[in-house]
Design a protein around this motif. Structure first.
Motif, PDB file in Angstrom:
ATOM      1  N   VAL A 357       0.848  -1.189   0.000  1.00 24.82           N
ATOM      2  CA  VAL A 357       0.000   0.000   0.000  1.00 24.82           C
ATOM      3  C   VAL A 357       0.886   1.242   0.000  1.00 24.82           C
ATOM      4  N   ARG A 358       1.897   1.243   0.851  1.00 25.21           N
ATOM      5  CA  ARG A 358       2.790   2.384   0.939  1.00 25.21           C
ATOM      6  C   ARG A 358       3.431   2.678  -0.425  1.00 25.21           C
ATOM      7  N   GLU A 359       3.976   1.634  -1.040  1.00 29.68           N
ATOM      8  CA  GLU A 359       4.681   1.842  -2.303  1.00 29.68           C
ATOM      9  C   GLU A 359       3.734   2.307  -3.404  1.00 29.68           C
ATOM     10  N   ASN A 360       2.546   1.718  -3.438  1.00 35.15           N
ATOM     11  CA  ASN A 360       1.569   2.151  -4.421  1.00 35.15           C
ATOM     12  C   ASN A 360       1.157   3.598  -4.189  1.00 35.15           C
ATOM     13  N   LEU A 361       1.104   3.962  -2.918  1.00 34.70           N
ATOM     14  CA  LEU A 361       0.631   5.288  -2.571  1.00 34.70           C
ATOM     15  C   LEU A 361       1.621   6.378  -2.973  1.00 34.70           C
ATOM     16  N   ILE A 362       2.896   6.110  -2.791  1.00 30.64           N
ATOM     17  CA  ILE A 362       3.883   7.163  -3.078  1.00 30.64           C
ATOM     18  C   ILE A 362       4.413   7.079  -4.508  1.00 30.64           C
ATOM     19  N   LEU A 363       3.868   6.143  -5.297  1.00 30.34           N
ATOM     20  CA  LEU A 363       4.472   5.864  -6.601  1.00 30.34           C
ATOM     21  C   LEU A 363       4.499   7.088  -7.521  1.00 30.34           C
ATOM     22  N   LEU A 383       3.034  10.926   5.068  1.00 32.13           N
ATOM     23  CA  LEU A 383       2.082  10.971   3.956  1.00 32.13           C
ATOM     24  C   LEU A 383       1.125   9.792   4.017  1.00 32.13           C
ATOM     25  N   VAL A 384       1.707   8.619   4.185  1.00 31.79           N
ATOM     26  CA  VAL A 384       0.910   7.403   4.160  1.00 31.79           C
ATOM     27  C   VAL A 384      -0.106   7.422   5.296  1.00 31.79           C
ATOM     28  N   PRO A 398       0.175  -0.065   6.129  1.00 36.08           N
ATOM     29  CA  PRO A 398       0.798   0.388   4.888  1.00 36.08           C
ATOM     30  C   PRO A 398       1.704  -0.651   4.247  1.00 36.08           C
ATOM     31  N   ASP A 399       2.109  -1.687   4.982  1.00 33.30           N
ATOM     32  CA  ASP A 399       3.070  -2.631   4.435  1.00 33.30           C
ATOM     33  C   ASP A 399       2.436  -3.926   3.942  1.00 33.30           C
ATOM     34  N   ARG A 400       1.139  -3.871   3.733  1.00 32.16           N
ATOM     35  CA  ARG A 400       0.439  -5.037   3.205  1.00 32.16           C
ATOM     36  C   ARG A 400       0.372  -4.905   1.681  1.00 32.16           C
ATOM     37  N   GLN A 411      -9.078   1.411  -4.643  1.00 33.09           N
ATOM     38  CA  GLN A 411      -9.434   2.648  -5.330  1.00 33.09           C
ATOM     39  C   GLN A 411      -9.005   3.857  -4.515  1.00 33.09           C
ATOM     40  N   LYS A 412      -9.199   3.763  -3.200  1.00 38.76           N
ATOM     41  CA  LYS A 412      -8.813   4.886  -2.343  1.00 38.76           C
ATOM     42  C   LYS A 412      -7.296   5.082  -2.363  1.00 38.76           C
ATOM     43  N   VAL A 413      -6.549   3.988  -2.383  1.00 40.69           N
ATOM     44  CA  VAL A 413      -5.088   4.112  -2.445  1.00 40.69           C
ATOM     45  C   VAL A 413      -4.689   4.813  -3.742  1.00 40.69           C
TER      46      VAL A 413
END
Lengths: 507, 351, 334
Positions: A357-363, A383-384, A398-400, A411-413
């Motif tokens: 989730v974290r990586e997708n979020l900050i991508l 941020l996350v 966030p690490d899942r 979708q929210k991510v």
């Protein structure tokens, strides 16, 4: 009127998928020598019905009869052997082989195991001639346009003595002349007594070619109608699920339309278009404005979004962002101009399933900064944490891997991925499709907040209520053309919008 | 995360441990590490030292594979780098001149970088499938290496150069120090900086990455260049170790071992998530396998048989189809075979 | 309505675009031969071309098998090792006094079975052909070394007689029985590809495996068949090589998979599958052989130029393929 006996009859079909009832007691019948349109919006159950019919899926309840005999196919091949052939939107032929081979491969004429090319070519010419087609049958299929390939696929389908021909969105990438040619072929087949099940998102085409239609909505049967008896407006109403007489009044925020008009234009498209995808259109989105895009599936909504975001190359027209002319060759260029786009295809074009989730979020932020300027871990956490909380992403871990989240949370991510960049224009393509009601309401609320904060939003949705509730202005698309741009004032209702979609803005 | 990582590295670690155990049983004092003349000696040290070139090549390969690509040309680059460095050194008046040797090394590494970039350009600009694009350099590169050495084996006598592959520094074989440095560099680029995130994103979902504003071109060029550089360093190490350059045989088939090391280390050939630690483990497994075969007295030529076995088992275990069909015994319906197959071609068209 | 015909117009004649790569290779071969004839005495004779066949008959056979695999969009890295294994098996069995016919039969069966196994793993477990055949490559080489690590000479009288036999073609021209065997394989394979369902299914799978499945073609059987054919051809190539070398050795045919792949690609077959002709593969082998011949005639040019030339040719032909397929997708997307 004396009705002949149906060649195909489906009764009380139920099909359950985990969590969804895809088909619920659906009846369907098909008569020889008719073109029967299967109508419905996304998720209505059209493709499930076709897959049930051709044996891709088992049915949970109900019965299928072909020529009065109960049947249950083990797969498309078995269905084909029984006389039910399917031609899909993407041509499922081998473009590297010749036209004649594509018609015959797998059942080529042979003598002592040796293929008889000459017989094959002659037969292929005969079959194509019976469909009024004159092709060089020894040329490779790739030499021909998609439309011709489509017709070769039909020729292959009828070569096996098909009684029922299923055409699943065959026209979606054809131009007007090619569609006419296809219809010519369909009429010839009709004369030969073949029953044709036709799926298309183009209303004009349905009214031109079909004799009868069956409308599905949310997996249930709305009804079967003779095409000539059902006006377009009523059809659209039935597909969308609003009886014209019984529209509930909507609570919405359309009053702000005039205010928004005063704001500075942010993105201006002038004559922007792409051959084969969307006809040239002009569109202005102002700061803080929510512009809705309404239209049926396949009407060109996504194509508009992709052109504005530089995901596809425009064939014509100009685009200005903040008054400055720009040429967006890649999404990266669009991001630099602070545009953002959430694709409708979350799985294929949104999430990176393996990443967290974290990586997708900050991508997107990381992509914008480049890999040499990493985001500090503490900044990432901040941020996350902020966006997980703000958008109520669950589980809040966030690490899942994002693949383990529900559709709504994914979708929210993806929304958060763009919100971090604080875009000036956020393009949302069907952001609420296939997600639960709670998440849907939250995303709608978010659109309102963003707009109040000065962000422009291009909101694409098949749900007219949603578009009406959120948008200041609504552009209407039909058959790959932008047919109208309407102010969302007190007069505009789902009725009027439905009317515009159905008539193409002509009435 | 840590649990996931532990899971990914469990099998390679277990295989490595098992191999080491076999050695302990067959070889007396296998685990002993001695200090002689201020240098560390011992079987464990040797495994790492002899495995150093493979680890280097495999590290570069890991990043390439993580983007969904592959680099077949690393063996040729190994040969070219060694050949060029030895040629330059052999032309020096004083082969022991540190400046001259550094110049030769710099030139060889610069060429390796350029060769890596060449692969990257073919993949990004010309849009050629990586396996095909790098095949060109794999074939031509061997010829280039022989062209540089003029078909001879260039023998040199240069103590500064000898240090790279055969020397010691701070009690450790210098090769191990280089591996540690490159590993640290790779870890820094990918995990400390954000290269790793972008690589995994491009390899995991190229379409979505493009829409998120990632320029795959820049990422791919960087990765192929890094892979070329790693192969170049490995080439220096190999030629330094034997003080000669053999354009024909240096680094022969190392690309296959490197790919194998990456796969054993748990990085999927389809791209996406990668593990540098896993790759190091994988390379050590391969090197230990060779050592083990020597120590238990099996003819060394049979190493290939064991490798074949290991590749097959690891790949079968990684294959979803194998797990579904054999391990879970799930029978698929005949119609399910009509589902779309993942097509590389499609990806290359839409890219 | 006008349609694209997919033909190139050259001097009033129209040529289907699919033949262009083969024609380019043929032109290249003719040009190389002409250049060689002008430059060197004694080059411009028929025997020079026949010698290319004589020296590369085994490669020709191996490349034929590779053509089948590549046409389906796969690849077979194991061919060189299977060739080596076949020479090894033949040499050892002959040394142990097996009858020649039994040796030949067994070698061919072993090659085919190895191919069958790899094909089955590729298809049923959906592992990339690259990796599966890489394992096959290790396996076959490893088996060579477990049999013997040294070169084993072949002294069987009928083998040596066959190896030294020549077939005069009139004039000064001659070929060897291996060339005949190679050409028979080419003709049979060309017949299979063009006139049987198996052959057409090979092309169909290379065009689109998904479409082939939906059209009801026997994808599993065909995919396994091409790897079996490739294994068989490698074994046969190995037998021809053992005639040529009169020995069995684990280090025979190292890197032959690259030569075979290069010959197929230079012959105009798309590495992504679905397009190419056996004639092209024959021309590809001839071009490779002619490069070696020219370099040996040149005298001053060293052998490694062969590899550089082959690499350069690969580069040119791969770019050519890209251009052709790019134009094709361009035509389709209108």
């Amino acid at each position: 009127m004396t009705e002949p006996v149906p060649i195909l009859q489906m009764r009380g079909i139920d099909k359950q998928f985990p969590g969804v009832k895809a088909l619920d007691g659906v009846d369907f019948r098909l008569f020889p020598g008719e073109v029967h349109a299967l109508m419905g919006e996304n998720g209505a159950g059209k493709s499930t019905l076709i897959k049930v019919l051709t044996g891709v899926y088992d049915i949970d309840a109900g019965a299928i009869e072909l020529e009065g005999r109960p049947v249950a196919f083990s797969g498309p091949l078995a269905a084909q052997q029984a006389g039910i052939s399917t031609v899909y939107q993407e041509v499922n032929l081998c473009a590297n082989l010749s036209v004649a081979e594509n018609i015959f491969i797998g059942r080529e004429p042979r003598r002592f195991g040796r293929l008889q090319w000459r017989v094959m070519r002659r037969e292929a010419e005969r079959i194509l001639a019976s469909l009024d087609l004159d092709l060089d049958v020894s040329a490779s299929l790739s030499a021909y346009s998609l439309a011709v390939q489509q017709m070769v696929a039909i020729a292959r389908a009828v070569q096996v003595d098909a009684k029922v021909l299923i055409l699943d969105e065959p026209t979606s990438s054809l131009d007007a002349g090619e569609v006419e040619r296809l219809f010519g072929v369909m009429r010839r087949l009709k004369e030969q007594g073949i029953a044709i099940l036709f799926v298309s998102h183009f209303l004009d085409q349905i009214y031109e070619i079909s004799d009868r239609m069956t409308v599905l909505r949310n997996g249930t049967l709305v009804g079967e109608y003779l095409t000539r008896d059902l006006p377009q407006v009523e059809l659209v109403g039935k597909m969308i699920g609003r009886e014209l007489a019984a529209l509930e009044s909507l609570e919405d925020r359309r009053a702000a339309a005039e205010q928004a008009d005063a704001a500075a234009p942010l993105v201006e498209a002038d004559g922007l278009g792409r051959p084969g995808a969307i006809e040239p259109f002009s569109l202005t989105v102002r700061e803080g404005e929510v512009l809705g895009l309404a239209g049926l599936l396949g009407s060109g909504r996504t194509e508009v979004a992709r052109l504005l975001f530089g995901a596809d190359h425009a064939g014509s027209g100009t685009l200005r962002v903040g008054g400055v002319p720009v040429r967006l060759r890649t999404p990266r260029a669009a991001v630099r101009h602070k545009l953002a786009y959430c694709s409708e295809d979350r799985r294929a074009e949104g999430i990176i399933p393996e990443l967290t989730v974290r990586e997708n979020l900050i991508l997107a932020l990381q992509a914008a900064r480049g890999w040499t300027r990493p985001i500090a871990r503490r900044k990432q956490d901040e941020l996350v944490e902020r966006y997980i909380k703000a958008l109520d992403i669950r589980p809040a871990d966030p690490d899942r891997p994002i693949a383990n989240l529900s559709g709504g949370n994914q979708q929210k991510v993806l929304l958060a991925r763009w919100l971090i960049l604080q875009p000036r224009l956020l393009i949302l393509d069907e952001p609420t499709r296939g997600i639960d009601v709670g998440a849907k309401a939250e995303i709608q609320r978010l659109v309102v907040e963003l707009s109040d904060g000065g962000t422009a939003v291009l909101f694409i949705s098949a749900e007219l209520e949603e578009v009406l509730r959120l948008s200041h202005k609504i552009a209407v698309l039909r058959d790959r053309r932008m047919v109208a741009e309407l102010d969302n004032d007190e007069q505009l209702t789902t009725d009027a919008l439905t009317e515009t979609i159905a008539s193409g803005g002509r009435s | 995360m840590s649990r996931l990582l532990g899971h990914r590295l469990f099998w390679p670690s277990a295989v490595l441990a098992a191999l080491l155990l076999v050695n302990v049983v067959f070889t007396n004092g296998f685990l002993n590490v001695q200090m002689k003349d201020g240098h560390l000696y011992g079987s464990l040290i040797d495994i790492v030292r002899f495995g150093a070139p493979l680890i280097l090549v495999a590290l570069g390969m890991t990043l390439v594979i993580a983007t969904g690509g592959i680099d077949l040309s690393v063996g040729s680059v190994v040969a070219i780098a060694g050949a060029l460095a030895c040629l330059r050194i052999s032309l020096l008046g004083d082969q022991n001149s540190v400046g001259g040797v550094l110049g030769a090394i710099g030139l060889a590494l610069a060429l390796s970088l350029v060769l890596g970039l060449w692969n990257g350009v073919l993949v990004t600009a010309a849009g050629i499938q990586p396996i095909i694009a790098t095949l060109i350099l794999m074939v031509a590169g061997r010829g280039l290496a022989q062209l540089i050495t003029d078909g001879q084996i260039i023998t040199i006598n240069s103590s500064p150069y000898k240090l790279i592959g055969g020397g010691y520094w701070l009690t450790l074989p210098f090769g191990i120090i280089i591996v540690a440095a490159v590993l640290a560099l790779a870890a820094f680029l990918t995990r400390r900086l954000a290269l790793g995130l972008l690589i995994e994103s491009v390899g995991g979902n190229a379409k979505a990455s493009r829409l998120a504003g990632i320029s795959a071109r820049g990422v791919l060029l960087t990765v192929y260049a890094f892979c070329g550089l790693c192969a170049g360093i490995a080439g220096l190490m190999i030629s330094s170790n034997v003080s000669s350059a053999d354009g024909n045989n240096a680094g022969l088939w190392i690309e296959l071992d490197a790919i194998l090391a990456v796969v054993i280390g748990g990085t999927s050939l389809a791209g996406g998530r990668f593990s540098l630690g896993g790759t190091v483990l994988g390379a050590l497994v391969i090197q230990t396998l060779t050592t083990t075969i020597y120590s238990i007295g099996v003819p060394p030529e049979t190493t290939l048989l064991f490798k074949a076995l290991v590749v097959t088992i690891v790949c079968l275990l990684q294959s979803p189809a194998f797990r579904a069909k054999v391990l879970h015994g799930r029978r698929r319906r005949p119609s399910a075979s009509a589902r779309p197959v993942p097509e590389e071609k499609k990806a290359s068209v839409s890219a | 309505m006008t349609t694209l015909t997919g033909r190139l117009r050259i001097g009033g004649q129209t040529i289907p675009r699919k033949y262009v790569p083969v024609l380019v290779t043929a032109g290249l071969f003719v040009a190389m031969f002409a250049a060689g004839s002008v430059r060197y005495e004694a080059f411009g004779t028929g025997q020079v071309i026949l010698n290319v066949f004589v020296d590369n008959a085994f490669l020709l056979v191996v490349a034929v098998g590779m053509t089948f695999v590549i046409l389906t969009g796969g690849i077979d890295l194991s061919v060189g090792s299977v060739v080596a294994l076949s020479t090894m098996l033949a040499a050892v069995l002959l040394r142990d006094g097996w009858p020649v016919v039994a040796v030949i039969g067994l070698v061919l069966v072993v090659g085919a079975v190895l191919g069958l196994g790899m094909g089955a793993i590729v298809h049923y477990f959906e592992i990339q052909p690259f990796i599966v055949t890489l394992a096959g490559m290790f396996l076959a080489r490893g088996l060579c070394y477990t049999i013997a690590t040294d070169s084993i000479p072949i002294t069987d009288p009928s083998f040596t007689a066959f190896a030294q036999a020549t077939i005069p073609l009139g004039g000064e021209l001659w070929i060897t029985p291996s060339v005949v065997a190679g050409l028979v394989v080419v003709v049979v394979a060309a017949y299979v590809l063009h006139y049987t369902r198996l052959g057409r299914n090979v092309y169909a799978i290379g065009g689109s495996e998904q479409s082939a499945l939906l059209m009801g073609l026997p994808v599993a059987r065909t995919k396994i068949a091409v790897y079996t054919i490739s294994g068989f051809c490698s074994a046969l190539g190995g037998l021809l090589l053992s005639f040529y070398m009169l020995s069995g050795y684990g280090l025979h045919a190292v890197g032959m998979e690259l030569d075979a792949i290069a010959a197929v690609v230079i012959g105009g077959t798309l590495l992504t599958g679905g397009s190419g002709y056996l004639l092209g593969t024959v021309l590809g082998v001839l071009v490779l052989g002619l490069i070696q011949t020219i370099i040996s005639f040149e005298g001053t040019l060293s052998s490694w130029w062969t590899k550089i030339f082959i690499g350069a040719l690969l580069f040119v032909f791969i770019l050519l393929q890209r251009l052709i397929s790019a134009r094709r997708t361009g035509a389709r997307s209108t």
